[in-house]
Design an enzyme around this catalytic site. Structure first.
Site, PDB file in Angstrom:
ATOM      1  CB  SER A 117     -34.092 -11.831 -34.233  1.00  0.00           C
ATOM      2  OG  SER A 117     -33.234 -10.810 -33.761  1.00  0.00           O
ATOM      3  CE1 TYR A 141     -33.030 -12.430 -30.397  1.00  0.00           C
ATOM      4  CE2 TYR A 141     -34.744 -13.718 -29.314  1.00  0.00           C
ATOM      5  CZ  TYR A 141     -34.360 -12.769 -30.252  1.00  0.00           C
ATOM      6  OH  TYR A 141     -35.304 -12.176 -31.052  1.00  0.00           O
ATOM      7  CE  LYS A 145     -36.986 -15.450 -31.888  1.00  0.00           C
ATOM      8  NZ  LYS A 145     -38.415 -15.680 -32.192  1.00  0.00           N
TER       9      LYS A 145
HETATM   10  C1  WQD Z   1     -29.237  -1.024 -29.255  1.00  0.00           C
HETATM   11  C2  WQD Z   1     -27.970  -0.204 -29.183  1.00  0.00           C
HETATM   12  C3  WQD Z   1     -26.451  -0.893 -27.457  1.00  0.00           C
HETATM   13  C4  WQD Z   1     -29.051   0.254 -24.116  1.00  0.00           C
HETATM   14  C5  WQD Z   1     -31.281  -6.619 -29.463  1.00  0.00           C
HETATM   15  C6  WQD Z   1     -31.385  -8.023 -29.955  1.00  0.00           C
HETATM   16  C7  WQD Z   1     -32.167  -8.054 -31.225  1.00  0.00           C
HETATM   17  C8  WQD Z   1     -33.496  -7.385 -31.055  1.00  0.00           C
HETATM   18  C9  WQD Z   1     -33.302  -5.978 -30.528  1.00  0.00           C
HETATM   19  C10 WQD Z   1     -35.109  -9.139 -30.611  1.00  0.00           C
HETATM   20  C11 WQD Z   1     -26.744  -1.063 -28.939  1.00  0.00           C
HETATM   21  C12 WQD Z   1     -26.975   0.505 -27.196  1.00  0.00           C
HETATM   22  C13 WQD Z   1     -28.527  -0.012 -25.374  1.00  0.00           C
HETATM   23  C14 WQD Z   1     -28.488   1.287 -23.325  1.00  0.00           C
HETATM   24  C15 WQD Z   1     -26.929   1.741 -25.080  1.00  0.00           C
HETATM   25  N1  WQD Z   1     -34.326  -8.131 -30.189  1.00  0.00           N
HETATM   26  N2  WQD Z   1     -27.491   0.735 -25.837  1.00  0.00           N
HETATM   27  N3  WQD Z   1     -27.447   1.997 -23.843  1.00  0.00           N
HETATM   28  O1  WQD Z   1     -28.653  -5.185 -28.852  1.00  0.00           O
HETATM   29  O2  WQD Z   1     -29.127  -3.887 -31.011  1.00  0.00           O
HETATM   30  O3  WQD Z   1     -30.560  -5.831 -30.390  1.00  0.00           O
HETATM   31  O4  WQD Z   1     -32.575  -6.093 -29.317  1.00  0.00           O
HETATM   32  O5  WQD Z   1     -35.213  -9.564 -31.727  1.00  0.00           O
HETATM   33  O6  WQD Z   1     -32.350  -9.394 -31.537  1.00  0.00           O
HETATM   34  O7  WQD Z   1     -30.083  -8.479 -30.228  1.00  0.00           O
HETATM   35  O8  WQD Z   1     -30.717  -3.735 -29.088  1.00  0.00           O
HETATM   36  O9  WQD Z   1     -31.713  -1.935 -27.762  1.00  0.00           O
HETATM   37  O10 WQD Z   1     -30.183  -3.615 -26.604  1.00  0.00           O
HETATM   38  O11 WQD Z   1     -29.216  -1.919 -28.138  1.00  0.00           O
HETATM   39  O12 WQD Z   1     -25.965   2.394 -25.505  1.00  0.00           O
HETATM   40  O13 WQD Z   1     -28.921   1.584 -22.177  1.00  0.00           O
HETATM   41  O14 WQD Z   1     -28.074   0.679 -28.067  1.00  0.00           O
HETATM   42  O15 WQD Z   1     -25.063  -0.961 -27.173  1.00  0.00           O
HETATM   43  O16 WQD Z   1     -25.679  -0.514 -29.659  1.00  0.00           O
HETATM   44  P1  WQD Z   1     -29.626  -4.643 -29.829  1.00  0.00           P
HETATM   45  P2  WQD Z   1     -30.509  -2.801 -27.809  1.00  0.00           P
END
Ligand code: WQD
Length: 321
Positions: A117, A141, A145
């Site tokens: 990841s 997490y 990984k």
């Molecule tokens: C994306 C962006 C949030 C929800 C994680 C893991 C990564 C991978 C993908 C497994 C961020 C913003 C989110 C919401 C928002 N998983 N957001 N409102 O955190 O980039 O990555 O998931 O491998 O390892 O770390 O993904 O989809 O949670 O967030 O503004 O309701 O959307 O702040 O900037 P993230 P995410």
């Protein structure tokens, strides 16, 4: 001979099963069904319900099915949950890799594609990260990984194992309506869930040092991500080296606000979003340099954000209507 897809009843795993079959390979799915769905596994694919940490049973499955290689996707992947339950994440994700490598050695299986990841990068502080960028995971997490990568690299150096680690960026979309992401942990499913509850999707902070103040990510369609696993398997068959790691993303940054606009178009709902406080641990920008995968895996993402969010919405509607 067949390939063992651990976590093959999961969101990404079920796409990998389909693509491996499409490449003419026999597959066997090993999944504990703690989050995977048996209905995602095609009828002609054996499904073994098993915890990956049951080493002796996993080795037995490999021998009984003449397994020639493994794609290892079975893991816990919710960042927030990992902060609350680090020991469970280390036991499942790190313990799972140790068990899998042990079983592979016992069953003389020497090919491995590992689901890693972009979380291994943490907050990189640079616009784009490449595979040599510092690894500073900021959640248990992400740590699990990265440790999985270390274990696999060391085992490849010590034995006949040949392995590839694929660092996934932000996965969105669905290959068909039955293969949507049912875990409501990430941005796009959270937008859909808010719309379904007639509430405003939330933007976690708009005061970041980016063009529109919201976080930038590298969104990749699950169909493209799955295709990278086939290319990684083919790379293993022809590679002289025993271990390699690749970023798997589009290499293009998209902000949260831009994704909200994409979601308006895909859902045909002119919704308003609500800006709330930052989510702890979110880097302002995390976008991959993906030239190595283009060059060595001869792989390139094809789908854009409109297609990925539209396919996700179609799958969401099919699962929720
Ligand atoms: C994306 C962006 C949030 C929800 C994680 C893991 C990564 C991978 C993908 C497994 C961020 C913003 C989110 C919401 C928002 N998983 N957001 N409102 O955190 O980039 O990555 O998931 O491998 O390892 O770390 O993904 O989809 O949670 O967030 O503004 O309701 O959307 O702040 O900037 P993230 P995410």
């Amino acid at each position: 001979m067949a390939w063992l897809i651990t976590g093959g009843a999961g969101y990404i795993g079920s796409h990998v099963v389909s693509d491996f079959q499409g490449a003419g390979l026999s597959v066997v799915v090993l999944d504990d069904l703690s989050s995977g769905l048996a209905k995602r596994v095609p009828k002609d694919v054996p499904l073994v319900k098993l915890d990956i940490r049951n080493t002796d049973e996993v080795a037995k499955v490999m021998r009984e099915n003449s397994i020639q290689g493994v794609v290892h996707l079975a893991a816990k992947k919710a960042v927030g949950e990992s902060v609350e339950q680090p020991l469970m994440y280390y036991d499942q994700n790190v313990g799972g890799v140790i068990s899998l490598l042990t079983a592979m050695a016992e069953a003389n299986v020497y090919n491995l594609v590992y689901s890693s990841s972009a979380a291994v990068y943490g907050s990189p502080g640079v616009a784009h990260v490449n595979e040599a960028s510092p690894n500073r995971p900021e959640s248990p997490y992400g740590e699990t990984k990265l440790i999985g990568e270390w274990l696999i690299k060391a085992q490849a150096a010590a034995t006949e194992l040949k392995a590839v680690s694929l660092r996934y960026f932000n996965v969105v979309g669905a290959g068909d309506e039955t293969l949507g992401d049912t875990s409501v942990n990430n941005l796009v499913p959270l937008i859909f869930s808010a719309l379904e509850n007639a509430s405003a999707p939330k933007v976690f902070g708009d005061d970041y040092p980016t063009a529109d103040g919201t976080c930038i990510r590298d969104y990749i369609d699950v169909r493209d991500l799955s295709g990278a696993h086939v290319r990684a398997m083919q790379w293993l068959e022809n590679s002289a080296t025993d271990y390699e790691v690749f970023n798997v993303g589009r290499g293009v940054g998209v902000s949260v606000k831009e994704m909200m606009q994409v979601a308006r178009k895909a859902t045909n709902i002119e919704f308003e979003y609500e800006v709330v406080g930052r989510r702890p641990g979110d880097p302002a920008q995390l976008v991959g340099q993906v030239e190595n995968a283009h060059r060595d895996l001869k792989w390139q993402a094809k789908f854009g954000v409109d297609e990925m969010v539209t396919s996700a919405w179609q799958a969401w509607r099919a699962a929720h209507d």
